[in-house]
Design a protein around this motif. Structure first.
Motif, PDB file in Angstrom:
ATOM      1  N   THR A 196      27.298 -43.115   7.850  1.00  0.00           N
ATOM      2  CA  THR A 196      28.006 -42.707   9.066  1.00  0.00           C
ATOM      3  C   THR A 196      29.459 -42.361   8.769  1.00  0.00           C
ATOM      4  OG1 THR A 196      26.597 -44.142  10.433  1.00  0.00           O
ATOM      5  CG2 THR A 196      28.677 -43.412  11.401  1.00  0.00           C
ATOM      6  N   GLU A 197      30.101 -43.197   7.965  1.00  0.00           N
ATOM      7  CA  GLU A 197      31.516 -43.004   7.671  1.00  0.00           C
ATOM      8  C   GLU A 197      31.754 -41.884   6.660  1.00  0.00           C
ATOM      9  OE1 GLU A 197      32.660 -46.896   6.409  1.00  0.00           O
ATOM     10  OE2 GLU A 197      33.008 -47.616   8.472  1.00  0.00           O
ATOM     11  N   ALA A 198      30.767 -41.616   5.817  1.00  0.00           N
ATOM     12  CA  ALA A 198      30.951 -40.613   4.753  1.00  0.00           C
ATOM     13  C   ALA A 198      30.631 -39.191   5.201  1.00  0.00           C
ATOM     14  CB  ALA A 198      30.092 -40.974   3.544  1.00  0.00           C
ATOM     15  N   ILE A 199      29.771 -39.054   6.225  1.00  0.00           N
ATOM     16  CA  ILE A 199      29.343 -37.724   6.680  1.00  0.00           C
ATOM     17  C   ILE A 199      29.644 -37.597   8.169  1.00  0.00           C
ATOM     18  CG2 ILE A 199      27.405 -36.120   6.912  1.00  0.00           C
ATOM     19  CD1 ILE A 199      26.052 -37.544   4.587  1.00  0.00           C
ATOM     20  N   ALA A 200      30.628 -36.802   8.515  1.00  0.00           N
ATOM     21  CA  ALA A 200      30.984 -36.589   9.917  1.00  0.00           C
ATOM     22  C   ALA A 200      29.954 -35.692  10.586  1.00  0.00           C
ATOM     23  CB  ALA A 200      32.371 -35.958  10.014  1.00  0.00           C
ATOM     24  N   TYR A 201      29.653 -35.971  11.844  1.00  0.00           N
ATOM     25  CA  TYR A 201      28.710 -35.138  12.585  1.00  0.00           C
ATOM     26  C   TYR A 201      29.377 -33.812  12.928  1.00  0.00           C
ATOM     27  CZ  TYR A 201      25.568 -33.464  16.206  1.00  0.00           C
ATOM     28  OH  TYR A 201      24.714 -32.691  16.941  1.00  0.00           O
ATOM     29  N   ARG A 202      28.843 -32.708  12.417  1.00  0.00           N
ATOM     30  CA  ARG A 202      29.439 -31.398  12.623  1.00  0.00           C
ATOM     31  C   ARG A 202      28.340 -30.338  12.712  1.00  0.00           C
ATOM     32  NH1 ARG A 202      34.139 -32.759  13.030  1.00  0.00           N
ATOM     33  NH2 ARG A 202      34.663 -33.088  10.859  1.00  0.00           N
ATOM     34  N   PRO A 203      27.905 -29.959  13.932  1.00  0.00           N
ATOM     35  CA  PRO A 203      26.861 -28.932  14.073  1.00  0.00           C
ATOM     36  C   PRO A 203      27.260 -27.634  13.396  1.00  0.00           C
ATOM     37  CG  PRO A 203      27.266 -30.049  16.164  1.00  0.00           C
ATOM     38  CD  PRO A 203      28.350 -30.496  15.231  1.00  0.00           C
ATOM     39  N   GLY A 204      26.324 -27.040  12.686  1.00  0.00           N
ATOM     40  CA  GLY A 204      26.562 -25.772  12.019  1.00  0.00           C
ATOM     41  C   GLY A 204      27.166 -25.881  10.639  1.00  0.00           C
ATOM     42  N   ALA A 205      27.517 -27.089  10.218  1.00  0.00           N
ATOM     43  CA  ALA A 205      28.160 -27.255   8.910  1.00  0.00           C
ATOM     44  C   ALA A 205      27.164 -27.106   7.763  1.00  0.00           C
ATOM     45  CB  ALA A 205      28.838 -28.621   8.829  1.00  0.00           C
ATOM     46  N   THR A 206      25.890 -27.367   8.041  1.00  0.00           N
ATOM     47  CA  THR A 206      24.858 -27.312   7.003  1.00  0.00           C
ATOM     48  C   THR A 206      23.688 -26.464   7.506  1.00  0.00           C
ATOM     49  OG1 THR A 206      23.931 -29.380   7.865  1.00  0.00           O
ATOM     50  CG2 THR A 206      25.491 -29.539   6.017  1.00  0.00           C
ATOM     51  N   HIS A 207      22.671 -26.321   6.666  1.00  0.00           N
ATOM     52  CA  HIS A 207      21.495 -25.538   7.045  1.00  0.00           C
ATOM     53  C   HIS A 207      20.234 -26.340   6.737  1.00  0.00           C
ATOM     54  CE1 HIS A 207      20.962 -24.680   2.763  1.00  0.00           C
ATOM     55  NE2 HIS A 207      22.250 -24.360   2.725  1.00  0.00           N
ATOM     56  N   ALA A 208      19.082 -25.752   7.013  1.00  0.00           N
ATOM     57  CA  ALA A 208      17.819 -26.474   6.910  1.00  0.00           C
ATOM     58  C   ALA A 208      17.527 -26.982   5.509  1.00  0.00           C
ATOM     59  CB  ALA A 208      16.672 -25.576   7.387  1.00  0.00           C
ATOM     60  N   HIS A 209      18.068 -26.324   4.473  1.00  0.00           N
ATOM     61  CA  HIS A 209      17.759 -26.698   3.095  1.00  0.00           C
ATOM     62  C   HIS A 209      18.899 -27.446   2.405  1.00  0.00           C
ATOM     63  CE1 HIS A 209      14.119 -24.362   3.453  1.00  0.00           C
ATOM     64  NE2 HIS A 209      14.819 -23.320   3.850  1.00  0.00           N
ATOM     65  N   THR A 210      19.911 -27.863   3.152  1.00  0.00           N
ATOM     66  CA  THR A 210      20.998 -28.657   2.575  1.00  0.00           C
ATOM     67  C   THR A 210      20.456 -30.007   2.113  1.00  0.00           C
ATOM     68  OG1 THR A 210      22.628 -27.610   4.028  1.00  0.00           O
ATOM     69  CG2 THR A 210      23.260 -29.695   3.011  1.00  0.00           C
ATOM     70  N   THR A 211      20.850 -30.425   0.910  1.00  0.00           N
ATOM     71  CA  THR A 211      20.380 -31.705   0.378  1.00  0.00           C
ATOM     72  C   THR A 211      21.338 -32.830   0.752  1.00  0.00           C
ATOM     73  OG1 THR A 211      21.588 -31.519  -1.710  1.00  0.00           O
ATOM     74  CG2 THR A 211      19.410 -30.463  -1.590  1.00  0.00           C
ATOM     75  N   ALA A 212      20.889 -34.053   0.536  1.00  0.00           N
ATOM     76  CA  ALA A 212      21.734 -35.218   0.805  1.00  0.00           C
ATOM     77  C   ALA A 212      23.006 -35.167  -0.038  1.00  0.00           C
ATOM     78  CB  ALA A 212      20.957 -36.499   0.514  1.00  0.00           C
ATOM     79  N   ALA A 213      22.867 -34.802  -1.305  1.00  0.00           N
ATOM     80  CA  ALA A 213      24.033 -34.729  -2.190  1.00  0.00           C
ATOM     81  C   ALA A 213      25.015 -33.666  -1.705  1.00  0.00           C
ATOM     82  CB  ALA A 213      23.576 -34.418  -3.619  1.00  0.00           C
ATOM     83  N   GLU A 214      24.506 -32.535  -1.232  1.00  0.00           N
ATOM     84  CA  GLU A 214      25.384 -31.468  -0.762  1.00  0.00           C
ATOM     85  C   GLU A 214      26.116 -31.856   0.516  1.00  0.00           C
ATOM     86  OE1 GLU A 214      22.827 -27.653  -2.527  1.00  0.00           O
ATOM     87  OE2 GLU A 214      22.463 -28.405  -0.496  1.00  0.00           O
ATOM     88  N   SER A 215      25.427 -32.501   1.455  1.00  0.00           N
ATOM     89  CA  SER A 215      26.088 -32.901   2.702  1.00  0.00           C
ATOM     90  C   SER A 215      27.131 -33.984   2.448  1.00  0.00           C
ATOM     91  CB  SER A 215      25.062 -33.380   3.727  1.00  0.00           C
ATOM     92  OG  SER A 215      24.361 -34.518   3.281  1.00  0.00           O
ATOM     93  N   LEU A 216      26.849 -34.895   1.513  1.00  0.00           N
ATOM     94  CA  LEU A 216      27.858 -35.893   1.170  1.00  0.00           C
ATOM     95  C   LEU A 216      29.068 -35.229   0.530  1.00  0.00           C
ATOM     96  CD1 LEU A 216      28.758 -38.833   0.964  1.00  0.00           C
ATOM     97  CD2 LEU A 216      27.556 -38.970  -1.240  1.00  0.00           C
ATOM     98  N   GLY A 217      28.839 -34.230  -0.313  1.00  0.00           N
ATOM     99  CA  GLY A 217      29.945 -33.503  -0.922  1.00  0.00           C
ATOM    100  C   GLY A 217      30.792 -32.782   0.109  1.00  0.00           C
TER     101      GLY A 217
END
Length: 271
Positions: free
Chosen positions: A140-161
């Protein structure tokens, strides 16, 4: 709580297609936390095929649509009575062993950053439930909720980055860090109702479940920093978003662009 759902998914094609087949995982799970009052799923103009319950306890139904067609529309309408079990999936029947959810997928493959996050989160927690809560809070603290920031194939490592994402990314990241610490975890799809005091989220929602000895599967919604309660309707699960997708399908034809439109409304009925 009694929750109502209206959900329409439309696939629009720029040129006529010969037909389409759909595999639907759009039926509320059977467990002590929810019971169906009525529920109807239909593919407009489609032919209902086989229906079965898989090893994870999820009901799956097949549909086919004959062409030529320019649109496929899947509609869901229903009402479910829910109860707050503090996230515990009590009374759910399934055959797949929890250990099967320890194997990573491309979406949940750990990297150095996810490993560091997991190890830091549980450094001072010994009891399994406390460790799971610490992992969920860390995501929760590492990944802010932001619609549109990622896509359907974004991985966990990419979203954390990126440090931002949506509920799918929070669920994938939580699965990854749970697996790193030796706890089986899986992706869950469903719906979430929010009243006037609720935080931002998608009504078609996703979260993770972590296996805890003595409790079984327990849900954690890192996107909303809570465990699923009576605002949630659980549909199905898998190792990642693709496996747990409510709709999977294939259109038969060539040279056509596909456009997706989704409308979801979750409300609370009078008790």
């Amino acid at each position: 709580m009694i929750l109502t759902v209206r959900h329409a998914t439309r696939y629009l094609y720029s040129a006529p297609m010969r037909g389409a087949v759909q595999s639907l995982r759009l039926f509320p799970s059977r467990f002590e936390g929810q019971s169906v009052r009525h529920w109807h799923v239909e593919v407009e103009g489609g032919i209902r095929g086989a229906s079965f319950v898989d090893g994870a306890g999820d009901r799956i139904e097949g549909w086919s649509v004959r062409g030529p067609l320019n649109e496929v529309c899947v509609r869901v309408e229903g009402e479910v009575e829910t109860h707050d079990l503090s996230g515990v999936l009590r009374g759910h029947r399934e055959a797949v062993p929890a250990a099967a959810y320890l194997r990573p997928t491309p979406a949940t493959q750990p990297d150095a950053a996810l490993t560091a996050l997991a190890e830091a989160a549980v450094a001072d927690a010994k009891e399994p439930l406390a460790r799971a809560h610490c992992l969920s809070l860390a995501v929760t603290e590492a990944i802010a909720y932001r619609p549109g920031a990622t896509h359907a194939h974004t991985t966990a490592a990419e979203s954390l980055g990126l440090g931002e994402g949506v509920c799918q990314d929070h669920a994938h990241a939580l699965i990854a860090v749970a697996n790193i610490t030796g706890m089986p975890a899986r992706y869950v799809s469903g719906y979430l109702f929010s009243d006037a005091q609720g935080v931002a989220h998608e009504a078609a929602h996703a979260w993770a479940e972590i296996w805890l000895d003595g409790l079984g599967w327990v849900g954690f919604d890192a996107a909303n920093a809570c465990c699923p309660d009576d605002r949630y309707i659980r549909l199905g699960s898998g190792r990642n978003a693709q496996e747990a997708a409510p709709i999977r399908g294939l259109a038969l034809g060539q040279g056509s662009a596909e456009k997706l439109e989704v409308e979801v409304a979750v409300g609370a009925a009078q008790q």
